[in-house]
Design a protein around this motif. Sequence first.
Motif, PDB file in Angstrom:
ATOM      1  N   UNK A 150       0.806  -1.222   0.000  1.00 32.12           N
ATOM      2  CA  UNK A 150       0.000   0.000   0.000  1.00 32.12           C
ATOM      3  C   UNK A 150       0.842   1.276   0.000  1.00 32.12           C
ATOM      4  N   UNK A 151       2.142   1.148   0.269  1.00 32.03           N
ATOM      5  CA  UNK A 151       2.962   2.327   0.546  1.00 32.03           C
ATOM      6  C   UNK A 151       2.996   3.306  -0.626  1.00 32.03           C
ATOM      7  N   UNK A 152       3.234   2.811  -1.834  1.00 34.26           N
ATOM      8  CA  UNK A 152       3.339   3.708  -2.979  1.00 34.26           C
ATOM      9  C   UNK A 152       2.063   4.461  -3.242  1.00 34.26           C
ATOM     10  N   UNK A 153       0.952   3.754  -3.197  1.00 34.68           N
ATOM     11  CA  UNK A 153      -0.351   4.399  -3.441  1.00 34.68           C
ATOM     12  C   UNK A 153      -0.652   5.435  -2.372  1.00 34.68           C
ATOM     13  N   UNK A 154      -0.448   5.068  -1.099  1.00 36.54           N
ATOM     14  CA  UNK A 154      -0.757   5.991  -0.002  1.00 36.54           C
ATOM     15  C   UNK A 154       0.134   7.232  -0.079  1.00 36.54           C
ATOM     16  N   UNK A 186      -6.287  17.375  12.088  1.00 33.99           N
ATOM     17  CA  UNK A 186      -7.580  16.691  11.997  1.00 33.99           C
ATOM     18  C   UNK A 186      -7.836  16.177  10.598  1.00 33.99           C
ATOM     19  N   UNK A 187      -7.517  16.996   9.601  1.00 35.62           N
ATOM     20  CA  UNK A 187      -7.686  16.576   8.204  1.00 35.62           C
ATOM     21  C   UNK A 187      -6.789  15.391   7.897  1.00 35.62           C
ATOM     22  N   UNK A 188      -5.559  15.381   8.434  1.00 33.36           N
ATOM     23  CA  UNK A 188      -4.646  14.262   8.183  1.00 33.36           C
ATOM     24  C   UNK A 188      -5.222  12.958   8.712  1.00 33.36           C
ATOM     25  N   UNK A 189      -5.747  12.978   9.921  1.00 37.01           N
ATOM     26  CA  UNK A 189      -6.311  11.750  10.489  1.00 37.01           C
ATOM     27  C   UNK A 189      -7.442  11.207   9.611  1.00 37.01           C
ATOM     28  N   UNK A 190      -8.298  12.117   9.146  1.00 40.13           N
ATOM     29  CA  UNK A 190      -9.416  11.687   8.303  1.00 40.13           C
ATOM     30  C   UNK A 190      -8.919  11.146   6.969  1.00 40.13           C
ATOM     31  N   UNK A 191      -7.884  11.793   6.408  1.00 31.77           N
ATOM     32  CA  UNK A 191      -7.353  11.374   5.123  1.00 31.77           C
ATOM     33  C   UNK A 191      -6.693  10.007   5.220  1.00 31.77           C
ATOM     34  N   UNK A 196      -6.549   4.223   3.956  1.00 32.48           N
ATOM     35  CA  UNK A 196      -6.183   2.889   4.463  1.00 32.48           C
ATOM     36  C   UNK A 196      -7.407   2.064   4.840  1.00 32.48           C
ATOM     37  N   UNK A 197      -8.576   2.526   4.473  1.00 29.67           N
ATOM     38  CA  UNK A 197      -9.785   1.784   4.816  1.00 29.67           C
ATOM     39  C   UNK A 197     -10.009   1.686   6.311  1.00 29.67           C
TER      40      UNK A 197
END
Length: 214
Positions: A150-154, A186-191, A196-197
């Motif tokens: 998942x690393x590249x996509x994330x 806060x935006x980072x946590x939501x993103x 990451x589902x």
Amino acid sequence: MSSYLTLARDVEVETEVKRSRFLATLVRVPDEAAARAVVDRLRRVHHDARHHCSAFVVGPPPSPVERASDDGEPAGTAGAPMLEVLRGAAGGAGVSDVVAVVTRWFGGTLLGAGGLVRAYGDAVRAGLDLAGTRRRSLVREHVLVVDHADAGRVETELRGRGVAVLATSYADRATLLLGVPPEGEGRLHALVAELTGGRGETSAAGERWVDAPD
């Protein structure tokens, strides 16, 4: 305050007033020791000059370290006006993490107090105009651990949505060091939850000042 300006690049620029030469050297520095080292270096390089006046501002607002030296010029005619330009109070940009040294070769004509104030201030202004500025911003660091698959996509998605990826490392899993402004946590946590589902979470890892991208 979560951002401030610094130099975009180090510069030297020379001006002349009534045959006196003023060489302004502006250098970006991380701390007071580095600023003083620049002054000492220029004093050795230009050992034939009569004065090496200086001013520096180091550290983020609201309480940076500020110093100024007239180096033999009449009190208040050199270091103080140079410092005012760096502060932005005399037509300057308002910068920090900067040392300005103005080296003067006397041309035989006395400039008077007012003339010296103008000459030293104008020399630093000329240097700032040539150097340009770059913004530094405070970011909060967060660590995100994800699977290699998942690393590249994330990482690509985070960069595409304005999150700074400060570093990456790979072991059993991939670790991303992320930087966001304090108001963006806060935006980072939501993103991260979205990308990451709901499986990924960040952990706080400190904070740092970083340059804005070109």
